[in-house]
Enzyme design. Structure first.
Site, PDB file in Angstrom:
ATOM      1  N   GLU A 208       9.127  -0.481   0.684  1.00  0.00           N
ATOM      2  CA  GLU A 208       7.875   0.436   0.869  1.00  0.00           C
ATOM      3  C   GLU A 208       6.518  -0.466   0.595  1.00  0.00           C
ATOM      4  OE1 GLU A 208       6.768   4.518  -0.974  1.00  0.00           O
ATOM      5  OE2 GLU A 208       8.481   4.585  -1.036  1.00  0.00           O
TER       6      GLU A 208
ATOM      7  N   GLU B  72       8.763  -1.049   4.283  1.00  0.00           N
ATOM      8  CA  GLU B  72       9.818  -0.863   4.553  1.00  0.00           C
ATOM      9  C   GLU B  72      10.742   0.493   3.779  1.00  0.00           C
ATOM     10  OE1 GLU B  72      12.809  -0.721   2.415  1.00  0.00           O
ATOM     11  OE2 GLU B  72      11.420  -2.043   1.348  1.00  0.00           O
TER      12      GLU B  72
END
Length: 354
Positions: free
Chosen positions: A318, A169
């Site tokens: 991430e 994310e």
């Protein structure tokens, strides 16, 4: 519509898992001496329905979106950074890009709602819902239709041919939304689960805790008295984020498709909790990559009864912490496949136990 969330979760092949356990018992080592590496090999055997599993088909998907609550000063960065990082992802310059290349994994970037998307959209999957969620101190973060879109966007990124799914994310304000979601789903107080995120100072931390408390006070009546899927969906809609909902949808869909999920840090783990609330058997298809340094993650892992593979003090997001754990998994499967048995090596199993 969210009816698909209630579709059955795939069964695990217990016979293959038992056979893998039996193989571990005859490899040239004392029983249990490889610790969790043995458990990993057995888990992947059950997931793949294969006594000697392999890992060569990995999907990493990063969901990006911004949060209206960022206007309350809960982050050290401006929402414009999300669009800039999307561009960095597509250019291959982010940490997750390096790790995806290193492990030969497919990397996809999905924009669910960056406030300022990059000018060059090449290489980005456009699943935009809105320019960020609403400020949850003033209104629900999402409308019902927006939540359904985000969940469906996550589902759409799951391929049944993959052997492992990692969800990452990116979004300014997302640790605030994740902390609010966690507190909404559990008995945790904001002070227990709100952390420094991108590195805010003490004043910013106090402000962030107050923002989460305000959001919970405003929206708690929306889920009080609910449980299971209804509560999880209400919490996600009121105080969550597009990318958290996208991850939730992906985690449910992966378990339905029989694809194990390697969960990243705090935000992804909140999505894993939401997925379990929606479909409890999802937990059988979840593996946790690492323990984040973000406040609240240890509490969350305990809530999930999860044992992460790594604890490196990371808090990047991430999907990076999960991707780092790929090396451990790969080595576990290589040992399981490549070590000789006692019979093959001509080694006495009794001598090996001494």
């Amino acid at each position: 519509m969210t009816d698909w969330l209630q579709q059955p979760i795939a069964a695990i092949d217990d016979e293959a898992r038992a056979a893998a356990r039996a193989r571990q018992g005859v490899l040239t080592k004392p029983p249990g001496s490889l610790g969790r590496l043995e458990q990993l090999a057995e888990a992947f055997a059950g997931w793949q329905g294969c006594v000697v599993p392999a890992l060569s088909d990995i999907d990493i998907v990063v969901f990006a979106a911004d949060h209206g609550v960022a206007a309350r000063g809960v982050s050290a960065f401006d929402p414009a950074v999300t669009g800039q990082m999307i561009a960095n992802f597509t250019a291959g310059g982010a940490a997750i890009c390096v790790l995806a290349r290193r492990h030969d994994a497919r990397l996809s970037i999905v924009d669910l709602g960056a406030v300022a998307p990059p000018a060059n959209y090449a290489g980005v999957i456009d699943a935009r819902i809105a320019a960020g969620t609403a400020d949850f101190t003033e209104s629900p973060a999402m409308q019902v239709g927006e939540l359904e879109q985000a969940l469906q966007a996550g589902r759409a990124r799951v391929s049944s041919s993959a052997q492992l799914f990692i969800g990452g994310e990116m979004g300014i304000g997302n640790t605030t939304a994740a902390a609010a979601s966690l507190a909404g789903l559990t008995a945790a107080a904001p002070a227990e689960v709100v952390g420094r995120g991108t590195g805010i100072d003490s004043g910013g931390l106090a402000r962030k805790q107050a923002v989460v408390a305000a959001g919970l006070d405003r929206h708690r009546p929306s889920w009080d008295g609910l449980d299971g899927p209804a509560k999880a969906l209400a919490v996600l809609r009121c105080v969550g984020g597009f990318e958290i909902a996208g991850l939730t949808g992906a985690f449910v869909a992966a378990a339905q498709a029989g694809v194990p999920v390697l969960v990243d840090g705090f935000i992804a783990s909140v999505a894993a909790l939401c997925a379990r609330e929606i479909a409890p058997d999802c937990g059988r298809w979840q593996l946790f990559g690492h323990c984040s340094a973000e406040a609240g993650h240890r509490y969350l892992l305990e809530t999930l009864a999860a044992e992460p593979l790594l604890d490196l003090g990371m808090r990047l997001g991430e999907g990076s912490g999960a991707a780092l754990a790929l090396g451990v998994i790969g080595d576990a499967l290589a040992l399981h496949a490549g070590m000789a048995t006692f019979d093959e090596a001509g080694v006495s199993s009794g001598d090996a136990d001494d």
